[in-house]
Design a protein around this motif. Sequence first.
Motif, mmCIF file in Angstrom:
data_model
loop_
_atom_site.group_PDB
_atom_site.id
_atom_site.type_symbol
_atom_site.label_atom_id
_atom_site.label_comp_id
_atom_site.label_asym_id
_atom_site.label_seq_id
_atom_site.Cartn_x
_atom_site.Cartn_y
_atom_site.Cartn_z
ATOM 1 N N THR A 129 -13.608 11.825 -1.728
ATOM 2 C CA THR A 129 -12.713 11.031 -1.386
ATOM 3 C C THR A 129 -11.699 10.885 -2.198
ATOM 4 O O THR A 129 -10.516 11.056 -1.774
ATOM 5 N N LYS A 130 -11.813 11.270 -3.392
ATOM 6 C CA LYS A 130 -10.550 11.288 -4.390
ATOM 7 C C LYS A 130 -9.934 12.708 -4.343
ATOM 8 O O LYS A 130 -9.095 12.758 -5.431
ATOM 9 N N GLN A 131 -10.648 13.600 -3.518
ATOM 10 C CA GLN A 131 -9.875 14.868 -3.526
ATOM 11 C C GLN A 131 -8.929 15.195 -2.183
ATOM 12 O O GLN A 131 -8.828 16.315 -2.092
ATOM 13 N N CYS A 132 -8.976 14.001 -1.796
ATOM 14 C CA CYS A 132 -8.199 14.214 -0.238
ATOM 15 C C CYS A 132 -6.826 13.807 -0.235
ATOM 16 O O CYS A 132 -6.542 13.196 -1.032
ATOM 17 N N GLY A 133 -6.142 14.254 0.833
ATOM 18 C CA GLY A 133 -4.621 13.953 1.194
ATOM 19 C C GLY A 133 -4.964 12.786 2.145
ATOM 20 O O GLY A 133 -5.760 12.862 3.533
ATOM 21 N N TRP A 134 -4.088 11.763 2.052
ATOM 22 C CA TRP A 134 -4.002 10.535 2.971
ATOM 23 C C TRP A 134 -2.658 10.536 3.729
ATOM 24 O O TRP A 134 -1.851 10.223 3.012
ATOM 25 N N THR A 135 -2.661 10.383 4.978
ATOM 26 C CA THR A 135 -1.350 10.099 5.721
ATOM 27 C C THR A 135 -1.575 9.082 6.747
ATOM 28 O O THR A 135 -2.385 9.248 7.851
ATOM 29 N N VAL A 136 -0.895 8.183 6.539
ATOM 30 C CA VAL A 136 -0.749 6.721 7.636
ATOM 31 C C VAL A 136 0.273 7.219 8.720
ATOM 32 O O VAL A 136 1.484 7.407 8.557
ATOM 33 N N ASP A 137 -0.018 7.408 9.931
ATOM 34 C CA ASP A 137 0.712 7.472 11.114
ATOM 35 C C ASP A 137 1.879 6.507 11.164
ATOM 36 O O ASP A 137 3.207 6.573 11.260
ATOM 37 N N ASP A 138 1.729 5.105 11.053
ATOM 38 C CA ASP A 138 2.655 3.946 11.017
ATOM 39 C C ASP A 138 2.222 3.257 9.718
ATOM 40 O O ASP A 138 1.343 2.219 9.672
ATOM 41 N N PRO A 139 3.082 3.556 8.497
ATOM 42 C CA PRO A 139 2.728 2.691 7.239
ATOM 43 C C PRO A 139 3.268 1.388 7.012
ATOM 44 O O PRO A 139 2.948 0.673 6.273
ATOM 45 N N SER A 140 3.721 0.749 8.432
ATOM 46 C CA SER A 140 4.242 -0.763 8.459
ATOM 47 C C SER A 140 3.037 -1.317 9.007
ATOM 48 O O SER A 140 2.895 -2.858 8.605
ATOM 49 N N ILE A 141 2.112 -0.806 9.290
ATOM 50 C CA ILE A 141 0.741 -1.430 9.997
ATOM 51 C C ILE A 141 -0.237 -1.298 8.667
ATOM 52 O O ILE A 141 -1.211 -2.252 8.340
ATOM 53 N N ALA A 142 -0.701 -0.524 8.144
ATOM 54 C CA ALA A 142 -1.500 -0.094 7.009
ATOM 55 C C ALA A 142 -1.099 0.824 5.893
ATOM 56 O O ALA A 142 -0.242 1.605 6.243
ATOM 57 N N ALA A 143 -1.670 0.498 5.004
ATOM 58 C CA ALA A 143 -1.284 1.379 3.554
ATOM 59 C C ALA A 143 -2.692 1.944 3.157
ATOM 60 O O ALA A 143 -3.687 1.312 3.241
ATOM 61 N N VAL A 144 -2.800 2.946 2.295
ATOM 62 C CA VAL A 144 -4.021 3.651 1.819
ATOM 63 C C VAL A 144 -3.742 4.090 0.464
ATOM 64 O O VAL A 144 -2.640 4.671 0.145
ATOM 65 N N ASP A 145 -4.708 3.938 -0.553
ATOM 66 C CA ASP A 145 -4.571 4.464 -1.785
ATOM 67 C C ASP A 145 -5.929 5.041 -2.235
ATOM 68 O O ASP A 145 -6.885 4.314 -2.698
ATOM 69 N N ASN A 146 -6.343 6.049 -2.052
ATOM 70 C CA ASN A 146 -7.324 6.718 -2.467
ATOM 71 C C ASN A 146 -8.725 6.210 -1.948
ATOM 72 O O ASN A 146 -9.797 5.807 -2.532
ATOM 73 N N GLY A 147 -8.459 5.947 -0.497
ATOM 74 C CA GLY A 147 -9.517 5.733 0.179
ATOM 75 C C GLY A 147 -9.611 3.805 0.218
ATOM 76 O O GLY A 147 -10.301 3.375 1.259
ATOM 77 N N LYS A 148 -8.730 3.062 -0.384
ATOM 78 C CA LYS A 148 -8.591 1.690 -0.255
ATOM 79 C C LYS A 148 -7.542 1.570 0.950
ATOM 80 O O LYS A 148 -6.267 1.773 0.443
ATOM 81 N N VAL A 149 -7.951 0.964 1.811
ATOM 82 C CA VAL A 149 -6.891 0.607 3.151
ATOM 83 C C VAL A 149 -6.539 -0.858 3.027
ATOM 84 O O VAL A 149 -7.553 -1.756 2.893
ATOM 85 N N SER A 150 -5.299 -1.096 3.141
ATOM 86 C CA SER A 150 -4.763 -2.362 3.404
ATOM 87 C C SER A 150 -4.040 -2.693 4.545
ATOM 88 O O SER A 150 -3.249 -1.721 5.347
ATOM 89 N N GLY A 151 -4.762 -3.875 5.251
ATOM 90 C CA GLY A 151 -3.847 -4.224 6.349
ATOM 91 C C GLY A 151 -2.374 -5.046 5.994
ATOM 92 O O GLY A 151 -2.491 -5.913 5.522
ATOM 93 N N LEU A 152 -1.504 -4.554 6.964
ATOM 94 C CA LEU A 152 0.050 -5.245 6.570
ATOM 95 C C LEU A 152 0.507 -5.916 7.709
ATOM 96 O O LEU A 152 1.056 -7.105 7.448
ATOM 97 N N LYS A 153 0.252 -5.399 8.900
ATOM 98 C CA LYS A 153 0.589 -6.472 10.105
ATOM 99 C C LYS A 153 0.053 -5.870 11.104
ATOM 100 O O LYS A 153 -0.713 -5.062 11.123
ATOM 101 N N ASN A 154 0.162 -6.952 12.444
ATOM 102 C CA ASN A 154 -0.800 -6.687 13.490
ATOM 103 C C ASN A 154 -0.235 -5.242 14.045
ATOM 104 O O ASN A 154 0.676 -4.827 14.163
#
Length: 386
Positions: A129-154
Amino acid sequence: MNKRTRLLLVTCLVALAMIVAGSVAWAEPGMPGGMPNDPNMNGGQNGGGYYDPNMNGGQNGGGYYDPNMNGGQNGGYYNPGDFYPDQPEFSYNLIAMPNDLFMNVGQKQNVKIFAEKPANGSPIRKDVTKQCGWTVDDPSIAAVDNGKVSGLKNGNTFITVTWTDENGEALEVEINVEVKGEELTGLTVNPNDLELDAGKSKSFTVNAEYSNPNGPPKRKNITKDPNLTWVVDNPAVVSVTTGKIKAVGSGEATVTFMYTSADGEDLESEMTVTVLKKMKKLVVEPKKLNLEVGDTDFVQLTAVYADGSTEEVDLDDTEYFSNNPMCAYVNEDGDIEACGPGTAKIMFMYNGKNATLSVKVKGAKYPVYPTNPGYNNNPGYNNNPQ
């Protein structure tokens, strides 16, 4: 040396060699090593290999031959069950757990990434998990930090996770994310209009308002949220700390509260603060009046502040009360009116301070009825100034 002599010499040498060696091994014509020849195929090879008539004989001396494969090699016993071919080299697969996320706005979920490849028995799996690269297609909807995903908007989006193995092969896996629920719609401050005396403090709260698809809007107290900041346009009047505002000088100030939502939206709300001077006392001049029945007079009210400054006080901004309104009272023009013989005390109250006027009235035995009956038909009393 003649022919007979040479033949005799060779015979003697052969006999001598037999005496030394003890025996002579003979082979069939054309076969090395002295093993018997099978009439159907070649004989044993290189001495001592056991020959099976169906295939070539044992190889290189003493190897036991199995009929299902070639004979024993180089003197060892051959068992076909002991032969294991090299295992093939397998590649890693990248696995996300979970692979689909369903979450609300403001919610957080953890995702684990595992690299897995087949092996004898159980597959080999390791947490990368901590060795990966993470890319969110639409960062206005969700954010990610080392495997912790946050919901931002619908909305719906996906996260691409990449990892490179020890052989330099790049692997990736996608995580589907669906975010639903409440959205931040506004910011409110309570109170939003405040009046304070100098040196006094007051608590306040800041609430974030969220839309609720399943009911009425919701409020969340964010007074202590680290994402809440504020700006005071007149720091000489008020100072602000978390949840508390303090009056430091007289005047007016506006406090602007700013909050950055999870999806990066900036919201604002304002509080207007009026700080009154710290009043030391209220003074009435003159302090005493001597009147005749029917006379009127006026007084001056002055506020004295702690900083030494003074301010004239309008009678309409005060509360006042006569303890003997049939003797003297404050009429509708704001004057002191004498209406009967005797004494009266009229108290004036302003901003928590008070001053008392003493009135002595002489004259007719029967008083003049007051022209201003005052509050609740009680002449000379006013506790509800205009």
